[in-house]
Write an enzyme that holds these catalytic residues in place. Structure first.
Site, PDB file in Angstrom:
ATOM      1  N   HIS A  95       0.963  -1.234   0.006  1.00 24.96           N
ATOM      2  CA  HIS A  95       0.166   0.063  -0.147  1.00 24.96           C
ATOM      3  C   HIS A  95       0.776   0.925  -0.109  1.00 24.96           C
ATOM      4  O   HIS A  95       1.731   1.131   0.676  1.00 24.96           O
ATOM      5  CB  HIS A  95      -0.945   0.001   1.155  1.00 24.96           C
ATOM      6  CG  HIS A  95      -1.963   1.071   1.562  1.00 24.96           C
ATOM      7  ND1 HIS A  95      -1.807   2.545   1.448  1.00 24.96           N
ATOM      8  CD2 HIS A  95      -3.044   1.203   0.780  1.00 24.96           C
ATOM      9  CE1 HIS A  95      -3.100   3.404   0.903  1.00 24.96           C
ATOM     10  NE2 HIS A  95      -3.583   2.634   0.434  1.00 24.96           N
ATOM     11  N   GLU A 167      -3.874   2.499  -7.175  1.00 23.11           N
ATOM     12  CA  GLU A 167      -4.130   3.251  -6.706  1.00 23.11           C
ATOM     13  C   GLU A 167      -3.129   4.420  -6.589  1.00 23.11           C
ATOM     14  O   GLU A 167      -1.992   4.173  -6.357  1.00 23.11           O
ATOM     15  CB  GLU A 167      -3.986   2.750  -5.043  1.00 23.11           C
ATOM     16  CG  GLU A 167      -4.767   1.059  -4.569  1.00 23.11           C
ATOM     17  CD  GLU A 167      -5.035   1.369  -2.948  1.00 23.11           C
ATOM     18  OE1 GLU A 167      -6.493   1.521  -2.930  1.00 23.11           O
ATOM     19  OE2 GLU A 167      -4.158   1.429  -2.213  1.00 23.11           O
ATOM     20  N   GLY A 173      -7.620   8.644  -0.010  1.00 24.96           N
ATOM     21  CA  GLY A 173      -8.450   9.691   0.537  1.00 24.96           C
ATOM     22  C   GLY A 173      -8.132  11.463  -0.038  1.00 24.96           C
ATOM     23  O   GLY A 173      -8.616  12.423   1.394  1.00 24.96           O
TER      24      GLY A 173
END
Ligand code: PGA
Length: 249
Positions: A95, A167, A173
């Site tokens: 991530h 991503e 976010g």
């Protein structure tokens, strides 16, 4: 047709009680859903409790990170065997928050991917470019590099058990989603790189999720793209109503 996977990445949110409450609702609400896979990634402290609740359900359980070693003097770390013991079937690796805030490199992520696959956990392997890389026309270069280095020495048998999540870091976010066309373009490229590495049959069947500010409002447009096979959802997965809407895209 590749069966979609919708995964909730709760990051550092929810106590054990909150996570367990969500899991009970999810188990009941998603019991009859068979045309897509659903996975929840609670924080480490809640894994065992959520794993217990989800036993025998259609909802999978993912950890958000793990160490590559089997055991040892690694203060603060958790092994693949410990995650399996807690009920996990998946683990999120690579991530961008792990890469950018905790210094994880491609080669370290490769060790983790290898260890997860050896232990029969299914990795959700995250890749994505930063804003300055996109603006500098480096997106494809970065994605290729992350794939080549991250998947170094991973066999074609093992890659079939991996899920890739695209991503873009600038979309995580931030409320700034990639447009469906931008995401699709990256997914096509990722499929080609997997095809080059493992052959077209594997490239064409690889499950590739999109992640980065996915919400109930934008999920349908993303999922309508031919090469987007699911979503990795952060903020909008924390609320059961919003996550349920996303699953129903
Ligand atoms: P976000 O996070 O949906 O809150 O942008 C996605 C992710 O980091 O996996």
């Amino acid at each position: 047709m590749i069966k979609p996977l919708i995964a909730a990445n709760w990051k550092m949110h929810k106590t054990i009680g909150e996570a367990a409450g969500f899991a009970r609702q999810a188990k009941a609400a998603f019991a009859s859903i068979t045309d897509r896979d659903i996975v929840i990634a609670p924080p480490c402290t809640a894994l065992a409790a959520v794993g217990e609740i989800l036993k025998g359900s259609t909802v999978g359980l993912a950890a958000q990170n793990m160490h590559w070693a089997e055991k040892g003097a690694f203060t603060g770390e958790v092994s693949a065997a410990m995650l399996i013991d807690a009920g996990c079937d998946h683990v999120i690796l690579g991530h961008s928050e792990r890469r950018n805030l905790f210094g994880e490199t491609d080669s370290l992520i490769n060790k983790k991917l290898t260890a997860a696959l050896t232990s029969h956990l299914k990795p959700i392997f995250c890749i994505g470019e930063r804003l300055e890389e996109r603006e500098g026309d480096q997106t494809f270069h970065i994605l290729r590099q992350q794939l080549h280095k991250g998947l170094n020495n991973i066999s074609s048998g093992d890659i079939r058990r991996c899920v890739i999540a695209y991503e873009p870091v600038w979309a995580i976010g931030t409320g700034k989603t990639a447009t469906p066309e931008q995401a699709e373009q990256a997914h096509v490229f990722i499929r080609e790189v997997i095809g080059d590495l493992y052959g077209a049959a594997i490239g064409n069947t690889m499950r590739i999720l999109y992640g980065g500010s996915v919400t109930p409002d934008n999920v349908a447009g993303l999922m309508a793209q031919r090469n987007i096979n699911g979503a990795l959802v952060g903020g909008a997965s924390l609320d059961i109503e919003s996550f349920t809407k996303i699953i129903g895209f």
